[in-house]
Motif scaffolding. Structure first.
Motif, PDB file in Angstrom:
ATOM      1  N   PRO A  55      39.741  44.145  53.456  1.00 55.28           N
ATOM      2  CA  PRO A  55      39.422  45.053  54.481  1.00 55.28           C
ATOM      3  C   PRO A  55      39.907  46.420  54.093  1.00 55.28           C
ATOM      4  CG  PRO A  55      40.843  43.346  55.317  1.00 55.28           C
ATOM      5  CD  PRO A  55      40.749  43.075  53.753  1.00 55.28           C
ATOM      6  N   ALA A  56      39.161  47.464  54.995  1.00 55.41           N
ATOM      7  CA  ALA A  56      39.423  48.804  54.559  1.00 55.41           C
ATOM      8  C   ALA A  56      41.015  49.062  54.598  1.00 55.41           C
ATOM      9  CB  ALA A  56      38.533  49.612  55.621  1.00 55.41           C
ATOM     10  N   GLY A  57      41.199  49.922  53.584  1.00 59.74           N
ATOM     11  CA  GLY A  57      42.678  50.330  53.457  1.00 59.74           C
ATOM     12  C   GLY A  57      43.618  49.482  52.834  1.00 59.74           C
ATOM     13  N   ARG A  58      43.152  48.163  52.275  1.00 66.46           N
ATOM     14  CA  ARG A  58      43.874  47.150  51.782  1.00 66.46           C
ATOM     15  C   ARG A  58      43.319  46.855  50.380  1.00 66.46           C
ATOM     16  NH1 ARG A  58      46.819  44.361  55.611  1.00 66.46           N
ATOM     17  NH2 ARG A  58      48.025  43.563  53.811  1.00 66.46           N
ATOM     18  N   GLN A  59      44.170  45.904  49.825  1.00 70.29           N
ATOM     19  CA  GLN A  59      43.753  45.399  48.308  1.00 70.29           C
ATOM     20  C   GLN A  59      43.884  44.108  48.232  1.00 70.29           C
ATOM     21  OE1 GLN A  59      46.592  47.495  45.484  1.00 70.29           O
ATOM     22  NE2 GLN A  59      45.225  49.461  45.432  1.00 70.29           N
ATOM     23  N   VAL A  60      42.993  43.619  47.380  1.00 64.00           N
ATOM     24  CA  VAL A  60      43.058  42.211  47.249  1.00 64.00           C
ATOM     25  C   VAL A  60      44.284  41.328  46.371  1.00 64.00           C
ATOM     26  CG1 VAL A  60      40.528  41.941  46.977  1.00 64.00           C
ATOM     27  CG2 VAL A  60      41.806  42.255  44.910  1.00 64.00           C
ATOM     28  N   THR A  61      45.081  42.331  46.089  1.00 62.57           N
ATOM     29  CA  THR A  61      46.346  41.976  45.440  1.00 62.57           C
ATOM     30  C   THR A  61      47.373  41.752  46.667  1.00 62.57           C
ATOM     31  OG1 THR A  61      46.790  44.436  44.900  1.00 62.57           O
ATOM     32  CG2 THR A  61      45.967  42.997  43.310  1.00 62.57           C
ATOM     33  N   ASP A  62      47.216  42.136  47.963  1.00 61.06           N
ATOM     34  CA  ASP A  62      48.147  42.257  48.770  1.00 61.06           C
ATOM     35  C   ASP A  62      48.104  40.811  49.431  1.00 61.06           C
ATOM     36  OD1 ASP A  62      48.605  44.778  48.614  1.00 61.06           O
ATOM     37  OD2 ASP A  62      47.305  45.264  50.086  1.00 61.06           O
ATOM     38  N   GLU A  63      49.373  40.426  50.008  1.00 65.79           N
ATOM     39  CA  GLU A  63      49.289  38.910  50.659  1.00 65.79           C
ATOM     40  C   GLU A  63      48.644  39.222  52.101  1.00 65.79           C
ATOM     41  OE1 GLU A  63      49.625  36.209  49.354  1.00 65.79           O
ATOM     42  OE2 GLU A  63      50.472  36.928  47.387  1.00 65.79           O
ATOM     43  N   PRO A  64      48.125  38.293  52.703  1.00 67.05           N
ATOM     44  CA  PRO A  64      47.612  36.802  52.094  1.00 67.05           C
ATOM     45  C   PRO A  64      46.413  36.685  51.320  1.00 67.05           C
ATOM     46  CG  PRO A  64      46.854  37.225  54.410  1.00 67.05           C
ATOM     47  CD  PRO A  64      47.518  38.442  53.978  1.00 67.05           C
ATOM     48  N   TYR A  65      45.899  38.069  50.794  1.00 68.34           N
ATOM     49  CA  TYR A  65      44.666  38.074  50.262  1.00 68.34           C
ATOM     50  C   TYR A  65      44.607  37.376  48.945  1.00 68.34           C
ATOM     51  CZ  TYR A  65      44.031  41.181  53.955  1.00 68.34           C
ATOM     52  OH  TYR A  65      44.116  42.107  55.244  1.00 68.34           O
ATOM     53  N   ARG A  66      45.792  37.615  48.201  1.00 72.25           N
ATOM     54  CA  ARG A  66      45.820  37.229  46.879  1.00 72.25           C
ATOM     55  C   ARG A  66      45.721  35.727  46.879  1.00 72.25           C
ATOM     56  NH1 ARG A  66      48.597  39.424  41.663  1.00 72.25           N
ATOM     57  NH2 ARG A  66      48.354  37.751  40.321  1.00 72.25           N
ATOM     58  N   ALA A  67      46.488  34.908  47.667  1.00 71.28           N
ATOM     59  CA  ALA A  67      46.801  33.532  47.895  1.00 71.28           C
ATOM     60  C   ALA A  67      45.464  33.011  48.172  1.00 71.28           C
ATOM     61  CB  ALA A  67      47.702  33.232  48.837  1.00 71.28           C
ATOM     62  N   ALA A  68      44.767  33.587  49.174  1.00 70.88           N
ATOM     63  CA  ALA A  68      43.347  32.984  49.489  1.00 70.88           C
ATOM     64  C   ALA A  68      42.374  33.045  48.179  1.00 70.88           C
ATOM     65  CB  ALA A  68      42.677  33.936  50.713  1.00 70.88           C
ATOM     66  N   ASP A  79      40.330  50.113  42.260  1.00 67.64           N
ATOM     67  CA  ASP A  79      41.066  50.699  43.207  1.00 67.64           C
ATOM     68  C   ASP A  79      41.709  49.216  44.019  1.00 67.64           C
ATOM     69  OD1 ASP A  79      38.689  49.344  44.161  1.00 67.64           O
ATOM     70  OD2 ASP A  79      37.934  51.033  45.228  1.00 67.64           O
ATOM     71  N   GLY A  80      41.432  48.076  43.470  1.00 69.20           N
ATOM     72  CA  GLY A  80      41.964  46.996  43.990  1.00 69.20           C
ATOM     73  C   GLY A  80      41.356  46.329  45.180  1.00 69.20           C
ATOM     74  N   SER A  81      40.175  46.970  45.628  1.00 69.70           N
ATOM     75  CA  SER A  81      39.492  46.595  46.854  1.00 69.70           C
ATOM     76  C   SER A  81      38.683  45.458  46.737  1.00 69.70           C
ATOM     77  CB  SER A  81      38.546  47.772  47.506  1.00 69.70           C
ATOM     78  OG  SER A  81      37.481  47.914  46.516  1.00 69.70           O
ATOM     79  N   ALA A  82      38.394  45.099  45.352  1.00 72.40           N
ATOM     80  CA  ALA A  82      37.438  43.881  45.342  1.00 72.40           C
ATOM     81  C   ALA A  82      37.993  43.259  44.112  1.00 72.40           C
ATOM     82  CB  ALA A  82      36.026  44.044  45.333  1.00 72.40           C
ATOM     83  N   ALA A  83      37.749  41.649  44.064  1.00 71.33           N
ATOM     84  CA  ALA A  83      37.823  41.029  42.937  1.00 71.33           C
ATOM     85  C   ALA A  83      36.524  39.854  42.705  1.00 71.33           C
ATOM     86  CB  ALA A  83      39.014  40.070  42.878  1.00 71.33           C
ATOM     87  N   TYR A  84      36.402  39.145  41.648  1.00 72.53           N
ATOM     88  CA  TYR A  84      35.247  38.305  41.681  1.00 72.53           C
ATOM     89  C   TYR A  84      35.727  37.113  40.805  1.00 72.53           C
ATOM     90  CZ  TYR A  84      34.299  40.215  37.292  1.00 72.53           C
ATOM     91  OH  TYR A  84      34.429  40.728  35.759  1.00 72.53           O
ATOM     92  N   VAL A  85      34.942  36.049  41.062  1.00 68.49           N
ATOM     93  CA  VAL A  85      35.026  34.807  40.131  1.00 68.49           C
ATOM     94  C   VAL A  85      33.688  34.375  39.696  1.00 68.49           C
ATOM     95  CG1 VAL A  85      35.703  32.547  40.076  1.00 68.49           C
ATOM     96  CG2 VAL A  85      37.193  34.029  41.448  1.00 68.49           C
ATOM     97  N   ASN A  86      33.676  34.356  38.445  1.00 68.30           N
ATOM     98  CA  ASN A  86      32.465  33.893  37.846  1.00 68.30           C
ATOM     99  C   ASN A  86      32.525  32.322  37.562  1.00 68.30           C
ATOM    100  OD1 ASN A  86      31.105  36.115  37.384  1.00 68.30           O
ATOM    101  ND2 ASN A  86      31.952  36.687  35.523  1.00 68.30           N
ATOM    102  N   VAL A  87      31.501  31.755  38.224  1.00 64.94           N
ATOM    103  CA  VAL A  87      31.448  30.362  38.095  1.00 64.94           C
ATOM    104  C   VAL A  87      30.391  29.851  37.153  1.00 64.94           C
ATOM    105  CG1 VAL A  87      31.067  28.048  39.327  1.00 64.94           C
ATOM    106  CG2 VAL A  87      32.277  30.059  40.597  1.00 64.94           C
ATOM    107  N   THR A  88      30.582  29.154  36.044  1.00 67.10           N
ATOM    108  CA  THR A  88      29.630  28.527  35.418  1.00 67.10           C
ATOM    109  C   THR A  88      29.662  27.105  35.416  1.00 67.10           C
ATOM    110  OG1 THR A  88      30.114  30.389  33.554  1.00 67.10           O
ATOM    111  CG2 THR A  88      28.552  28.573  32.751  1.00 67.10           C
TER     112      THR A  88
END
Length: 741
Positions: free
Chosen positions: A62-75, A104-113
């Protein structure tokens, strides 16, 4: 004959349903660097499938937050674990361990092969991916997914475009023919031909490597020409009946005149489609050859099945007014030559009696012909100016292969593309893959590291991934992210510059490299097709002009036909540029994003439209030549040709436009482009070139239009498309003696 066709249909049904599964699409492009790199990958990395299906799942905080924050990292971590444990999944990384988090920590991705190609990723695997995304969204994350593994999703209901096309064609047939029986039989015979050709492709798919995609063009063309060819024969039969001939003679003359025109028109289409082999891309060659089979089936149906079904309903295929007309009650045993050619007053002979609708249509064609004949220069200049103006945007044509950015914003693939571009830069969606061959290097790891460093320092490159070595340790893969989008012209220049600088970038390492990846493949594909356009055009036009030389026994008519075709194609390309590159009427046509025109579209457009343009040329001009060889002046012959053929050519063009226009509703960008370009080209060729430019040019040429050197006249075979021998040696006496026996 009907039983024979039903037996063929039954045979291909059994063969198609019992055939082994069709193979995956073969998108190889022989001879280009990106394909050579894939070949090295298959050899050096036996565990890697170069064309394996893949998906990228992007998580946005969400705006102003980072994916490294909880509970986002765990999700995110939970979703990555679930993705890694899914069926058919070969690998799915952890973004926090792989460095797949934006600066900026706003997004992350997972590559699935996946362990299989994109076409073989099952619905269950896609459902598992969607479930993992739903679970992650519970935490408040925005989760979207894109990639080749999702390409089987997002389309409309299967067969929607085909149903729309058939429905529109049925309406045009009913209005044109004025008989439910005639419209129904024309449509049914065409559909039987399509069924036979498509089931045959299915039966032969495993043996000849024909994937589901290769049949798309065959279905589209088989449906269009099948209906048109049946319409031409049916219309000629009704004309002969309107002149007073009995049913059997009308069928014979229709098959000998319109049937001959169908055969030669089909031959020009076959030449154009078979010519796709000149390009040297297996997928295009297979698509062309399967379409050849569909067109050949349509020709055979028109020459055999349509006359046969006319024997079952000789009166019902006529309009109600024609069945009530006195001419239908007569035996018509006058001079069939006069009846069939309309000798006498050329203004009234062909419409003296018969179907009132046909009479009125003939008068409409005659009125238009008189208008053109009175102002040939003005009509010619206006037609050329109109198509020339539409062709101007074609000068800015850019070829490429749009990806998920061209999808509607309502799709998860498009939203994933936009999210990745925002968080990681526009070039992230199209990384360049470097395949480094360090077999001859004294220190392979040092050589690869040196090349990676030099590539990273190249202008236009944002980042380079750590190298991944094969088991032998002599070959490595690394990904380089450009600073520009995959379809950007700057990315194309970057690929060219990297390849040109290969010697400098690999100097002193003892290794070499090749640039590949989806972006590079698309660039190479566009370059190869662009380079093949002129040879292909020369091959197709040259062969077809020879065929038309035999048909019309004229030098100038085939040349004029080819020039008119070029105008139609250029104008259609101009429409493509206006809509798909510049965004004109994009919302109306469902074009979500402007960008380059798909690489294969122009060459398909050239091949298909040339064949169809020659169809209209043969059907229209053969009636003019028929009148000319039977003694009419050039101007009278033009009027006669329009009285007989204008209505049916217009109806055939409307049917073609209905069939191709139905495919504009597809979400697949390639099919949408093909549908729009073909519908536009048919509109321009039938209504501007054949209805205006052709008669104007013939009027200005006069007798010279039909000039043929005597020596060439002796060499060329006599094919008698006009049915001159049929009317000179009437079939009536033979029928009479047969009935008497």
């Amino acid at each position: 004959m009907v039983l024979a066709w039903l037996a063929v249909l039954a045979g291909v049904v059994v063969a198609g349903l019992t055939a082994p599964p069709a193979p995956d699409d073969d998108f190889s492009v022989p001879g280009v660097e990106s394909q050579l790199a894939f070949d090295v990958l298959r050899e050096r990395f036996p565990g890697i499938t170069a064309d394996a299906g893949g998906a990228t799942v992007v998580f946005v905080a969400p705006a102003g937050r980072q994916v490294t924050d909880e509970p986002y990292r765990a999700a995110v971590e939970a979703a990555a674990r679930r993705l890694a444990g899914g069926g058919q999944v070969a690998m799915a990384g952890d973004p926090f361990e792989d460095g797949a988090v934006s600066g900026d920590g706003s997004a992350a991705y997972v590559n699935v092969t996946y362990t299989v190609t994109a076409a073989r990723v099952s619905a269950a695997s896609r459902a598992e991916l969607a479930a993992a995304a739903r679970e992650a969204r519970v935490s408040g994350l925005t989760v979207e997914a894109g990639g080749s593994a999702l390409e089987g999703e997002g389309g409309g209901p299967a067969g929607t475009a085909e149903l729309v096309a058939v429905a529109l064609a049925a309406v045009v047939l009913l209005i044109t023919l004025g008989s439910l029986a005639a419209a129904g039989l024309s449509l049914l015979t065409a559909l039987l031909g399509v069924a036979v050709s498509m089931l045959s492709i299915l039966a032969l798919s495993h043996a000849f490597g024909l994937s589901a995609t290769t049949g798309t063009l065959a279905l589209m063309l088989g449906l269009a020409v099948g209906i048109d060819y049946a319409l031409f024969v049916m219309t000629r039969y009704r004309e002969e009946r309107a002149r007073g001939l009995p049913a059997e003679e009308a069928v014979f003359l229709a098959a000998g005149t319109a049937g001959s025109a169908v055969a030669f028109a089909g031959l020009t289409v076959v030449i154009a489609l078979a010519g796709l082999a000149v390009v040297g891309i297996p997928m295009l060659t297979k698509m062309g050859l399967t379409a050849v089979g569909a067109v050949s089936a349509a020709v055979l149906v028109a020459l055999t099945l349509v006359p046969a079904v006319l024997g079952f309903a000789p009166e019902r295929v006529l309009s109600r007014a024609a069945r009530r007309a006195p001419a239908m009650a007569s035996t018509g045993r006058g001079d069939p030559a006069m009846a069939s050619t309309g000798h006498g007053d050329p203004a009234t002979a062909s419409t003296a009696h018969g179907d009132p609708a046909t009479v009125e249509a003939g008068r409409g064609g005659a009125r238009w012909a008189r208008f053109v004949l009175r102002r040939p220069v003005a009509v010619l200049l206006a037609g050329v100016a109109l198509l020339g103006a539409l062709a101007v945007p074609a000068a800015g044509l850019r070829l490429g292969m749009p990806g998920d950015e061209a999808r509607p914003a309502t799709t998860t693939q498009r939203r994933a593309y936009d999210a990745l571009a925002t968080a990681f830069g526009p070039g992230f969606n199209g990384p360049l893959m470097f395949v480094v061959d360090a077999k001859g290097a004294p220190d392979p790891q040092a050589a690869v590291a040196a090349i990676a460093g030099r590539v990273a320092a190249t202008a236009g490159i944002v980042s380079v991934s750590p190298p991944h070595f094969n088991d032998a340790g002599d070959t490595a893969i690394l990904d380089a992210v450009p600073s520009t989008a995959p379809t950007d012209a700057a990315t194309k220049d970057l690929v060219r510059d990297l390849r040109a600088a290969r010697t400098r970038l690999a100097a002193g390492t003892g290794a070499t490299f090749q640039v590949t990846g989806t972006t590079a493949v698309n660039i190479d594909l566009a370059g190869k097709i662009q380079g093949a356009l002129l040879p292909y055009l020369a091959t197709v036009v040259g062969l077809a002009v020879l065929v038309l030389l035999v048909v019309f026994r004229s030098i100038l008519v085939p040349v004029k036909a080819a020039l008119g075709f070029l105008l139609s194609v250029l104008a259609a390309l101009g429409v493509l540029v206006l809509v798909f590159q510049r965004g004109f009427a994009a919302d109306l046509l469902g074009v979500a994003q402007t960008g380059p025109v798909m690489s294969a579209v122009p060459i398909f457009l050239i091949g298909i439209v040339f064949g169809l343009a020659m169809d209209y040329e043969v059907f229209l001009v053969s009636r003019m030549r028929e009148a000319y060889v039977h003694g009419e002046t050039p101007h009278q012959a033009i009027g006669t040709g329009f009285r007989h053929s204008a209505r049916v050519v217009v109806a055939a063009a409307l049917i073609m436009m209905a069939v191709f226009g139905g495919f504009i509703s597809e979400q697949d960008q390639f099919i949408k482009m093909i549908g729009l370009s073909l519908a536009s080209a048919v509109l321009f060729d039938a209504f501007v070139v054949r209805m205006a430019i052709v008669p104007a040019a013939l009027a200005l040429l006069g007798h010279r239009a039909w000039w043929l050197p005597r020596r060439l006249d002796r060499i060329l075979p006599k094919v008698d498309v006009e049915g001159e021998r049929l009317t000179r040696d009437p079939v009536t006496p033979e029928l009479v003696s047969s009935h008497e026996r």
